[in-house]
Design a protein around this motif. Structure first.
Motif, mmCIF file in Angstrom:
data_model
loop_
_atom_site.group_PDB
_atom_site.id
_atom_site.type_symbol
_atom_site.label_atom_id
_atom_site.label_comp_id
_atom_site.label_asym_id
_atom_site.label_seq_id
_atom_site.Cartn_x
_atom_site.Cartn_y
_atom_site.Cartn_z
ATOM 1 N N TRP A 8 -31.571 32.486 43.971
ATOM 2 C CA TRP A 8 -30.753 33.634 43.382
ATOM 3 C C TRP A 8 -29.383 33.346 43.884
ATOM 4 O O TRP A 8 -29.281 33.705 45.270
ATOM 5 N N SER A 9 -28.449 33.257 43.359
ATOM 6 C CA SER A 9 -27.006 33.192 43.734
ATOM 7 C C SER A 9 -26.290 34.396 43.522
ATOM 8 O O SER A 9 -25.102 34.815 44.073
ATOM 9 N N GLY A 10 -26.657 35.428 42.551
ATOM 10 C CA GLY A 10 -26.345 36.585 42.410
ATOM 11 C C GLY A 10 -25.299 36.563 41.335
ATOM 12 O O GLY A 10 -24.887 37.584 40.737
ATOM 13 N N GLY A 11 -25.133 35.495 40.640
ATOM 14 C CA GLY A 11 -24.106 35.422 39.363
ATOM 15 C C GLY A 11 -25.030 35.369 38.102
ATOM 16 O O GLY A 11 -25.834 35.639 38.129
ATOM 17 N N VAL A 33 -34.280 33.992 46.593
ATOM 18 C CA VAL A 33 -34.081 33.309 47.593
ATOM 19 C C VAL A 33 -32.269 33.035 47.598
ATOM 20 O O VAL A 33 -31.883 32.283 46.673
ATOM 21 N N THR A 34 -31.719 33.443 48.743
ATOM 22 C CA THR A 34 -30.276 33.124 48.562
ATOM 23 C C THR A 34 -29.553 32.722 49.923
ATOM 24 O O THR A 34 -30.298 33.200 50.993
ATOM 25 N N GLU A 51 -24.289 43.513 51.300
ATOM 26 C CA GLU A 51 -24.700 44.618 50.849
ATOM 27 C C GLU A 51 -24.990 44.785 49.409
ATOM 28 O O GLU A 51 -25.776 45.449 48.897
ATOM 29 N N LEU A 52 -23.997 43.944 48.597
ATOM 30 C CA LEU A 52 -24.256 44.164 47.000
ATOM 31 C C LEU A 52 -25.447 43.104 46.829
ATOM 32 O O LEU A 52 -26.198 43.523 45.791
ATOM 33 N N LEU A 53 -25.710 42.177 47.270
ATOM 34 C CA LEU A 53 -26.724 41.244 47.239
ATOM 35 C C LEU A 53 -28.188 41.992 47.383
ATOM 36 O O LEU A 53 -28.751 41.859 46.592
ATOM 37 N N ILE A 54 -28.161 42.700 48.463
ATOM 38 C CA ILE A 54 -29.587 43.932 48.723
ATOM 39 C C ILE A 54 -29.766 44.801 47.506
ATOM 40 O O ILE A 54 -30.570 45.008 47.182
ATOM 41 N N GLU A 55 -28.501 45.309 47.240
ATOM 42 C CA GLU A 55 -28.529 46.307 46.021
ATOM 43 C C GLU A 55 -29.125 45.515 44.526
ATOM 44 O O GLU A 55 -29.896 46.265 43.976
ATOM 45 N N GLN A 56 -28.562 44.346 44.481
ATOM 46 C CA GLN A 56 -29.043 43.555 43.370
ATOM 47 C C GLN A 56 -30.447 43.315 43.264
ATOM 48 O O GLN A 56 -31.269 43.620 42.345
ATOM 49 N N ALA A 57 -31.043 42.756 44.463
ATOM 50 C CA ALA A 57 -32.618 42.514 44.669
ATOM 51 C C ALA A 57 -33.310 43.998 44.519
ATOM 52 O O ALA A 57 -34.329 43.842 43.939
ATOM 53 N N GLU A 58 -32.957 45.079 45.055
ATOM 54 C CA GLU A 58 -33.563 46.368 45.059
ATOM 55 C C GLU A 58 -33.647 46.578 43.628
ATOM 56 O O GLU A 58 -34.500 47.134 43.028
ATOM 57 N N GLU A 182 -15.447 25.913 38.866
ATOM 58 C CA GLU A 182 -14.390 26.489 38.613
ATOM 59 C C GLU A 182 -14.178 28.116 39.140
ATOM 60 O O GLU A 182 -13.294 28.310 39.504
ATOM 61 N N PHE A 183 -15.446 28.483 38.949
ATOM 62 C CA PHE A 183 -15.722 29.938 39.145
ATOM 63 C C PHE A 183 -16.877 30.557 39.649
ATOM 64 O O PHE A 183 -17.782 29.812 39.006
ATOM 65 N N HIS A 184 -17.277 31.322 40.311
ATOM 66 C CA HIS A 184 -18.454 32.078 40.548
ATOM 67 C C HIS A 184 -18.508 33.602 40.490
ATOM 68 O O HIS A 184 -17.208 34.472 40.592
ATOM 69 N N THR A 185 -19.594 34.080 40.045
ATOM 70 C CA THR A 185 -19.461 35.432 39.614
ATOM 71 C C THR A 185 -20.561 36.492 40.292
ATOM 72 O O THR A 185 -21.572 35.922 40.956
ATOM 73 N N PHE A 186 -20.472 37.720 40.112
ATOM 74 C CA PHE A 186 -21.501 38.679 40.497
ATOM 75 C C PHE A 186 -21.876 39.318 39.438
ATOM 76 O O PHE A 186 -21.080 40.111 38.703
ATOM 77 N N ALA A 187 -23.189 39.320 38.934
ATOM 78 C CA ALA A 187 -23.807 40.006 37.722
ATOM 79 C C ALA A 187 -24.126 41.432 38.438
ATOM 80 O O ALA A 187 -24.826 41.812 39.612
ATOM 81 N N PHE A 188 -23.704 42.505 37.615
ATOM 82 C CA PHE A 188 -23.802 43.894 37.984
ATOM 83 C C PHE A 188 -24.671 44.864 36.991
ATOM 84 O O PHE A 188 -25.017 45.773 37.423
#
Length: 238
Positions: A8-11, A33-34, A51-58, A182-188
């Motif tokens: 899991w990259s979070g993107g 796994v990150t 902190e945002l990664l942990i929120e995603q997983a929860e 080229e770019f990386h993201t955060f899925a919210f």
């Protein structure tokens, strides 16, 4: 039932790949796994706060497993850490590892070779799919993602949410999924999340990285052959 870890990259690509895997009743995903840059407590490459990664997983509801890495690990150091990690998962009866890779063959070959050493197998739900189709599917499913990191020339989109309009505005030589780094993201937000991850954009920072003395001695497939700069937009919990 196939016991798996999900890398899991979070993107956005991770989010869409996980969405498809969760539709498959034969896959039992034990962990997200990150890899995390231990020096700054942020997701490796993406620069997103833990902190945002942990929120995603929860919000997803799958246990998070952080692999802590030094800031710029060499290939040997990275391989040793990951081999120990995979052996730990294998001892728990986990046999497969899932990735959101789309078309970088050398990266897939590397992953498969390292997994084979641990007696594991890779699963690639998005492999060889058209990236225009993928980004359209992602948006049509109701996912939302914000650009956390970009190559130097794409500064204008750092901190922007991906929309159809933004995709259409990208230069022709930029992959719409950023698969070439080229770019990386955060899925919210999206169908894999119980709750939307609230965030706000913070400071935008430019960082330049020296090219490695030996391009074979890097764990990053997109390591620059010459000095390269990246813009990071800090994302803050809201």
């Amino acid at each position: 039932m196939t016991n798996c870890i999900f890398n899991w990259s979070g993107g956005k690509d991770s989010a869409l790949a996980l969405y498809h895997c969760l539709q498959n009743p034969d896959l039992d995903i034990k962990y997200l796994v990150t890899t995390v840059n231990d020096a700054v407590d942020r997701i490796s490459m993406h620069g997103v706060r833990v902190e945002l990664l942990i929120e995603q997983a929860e919000s997803i509801g799958i246990p998070l497993y952080q692999v802590r890495l030094p800031e710029m690990p060499g290939m040997a150091e990275y391989d040793a850490i990951m081999q120990k990690t995979m052996e730990h998962f294998r001892s728990e009866g986990i046999t497969h590892a899932i990735f959101g890779d789309i078309f970088l063959q050398d990266l897939k070959d590397y992953r498969d070779a390292r997994l084979a050493e641990a007696g594991m197998t890779g699963i690639y739900p998005l492999w060889k799919r058209d990236t225009n189709e993928l980004i359209n599917e992602f948006l049509n499913l109701g996912f939302g993602t914000v650009i956390a990191c970009t190559q130097e020339r794409l500064e204008r989109i750092a901190g922007k949410e991906i929309t159809e309009e933004l995709i259409l505005s990208l230069p022709d030589d930029i992959d719409v999924c950023g698969e070439n780094g080229e770019f990386h993201t955060f899925a919210f937000k999206g169908p894999i999340f119980k709750n939307e991850i609230a965030y706000k954009t913070g400071e935008k920072v430019f960082k330049q990285y020296a090219a490695p003395k030996d391009t074979n001695d890097t764990c990053f497939s997109s390591a620059p052959e010459k000095p390269a700069g990246f813009w990071y937009c800090d994302l803050l919990p809201k």
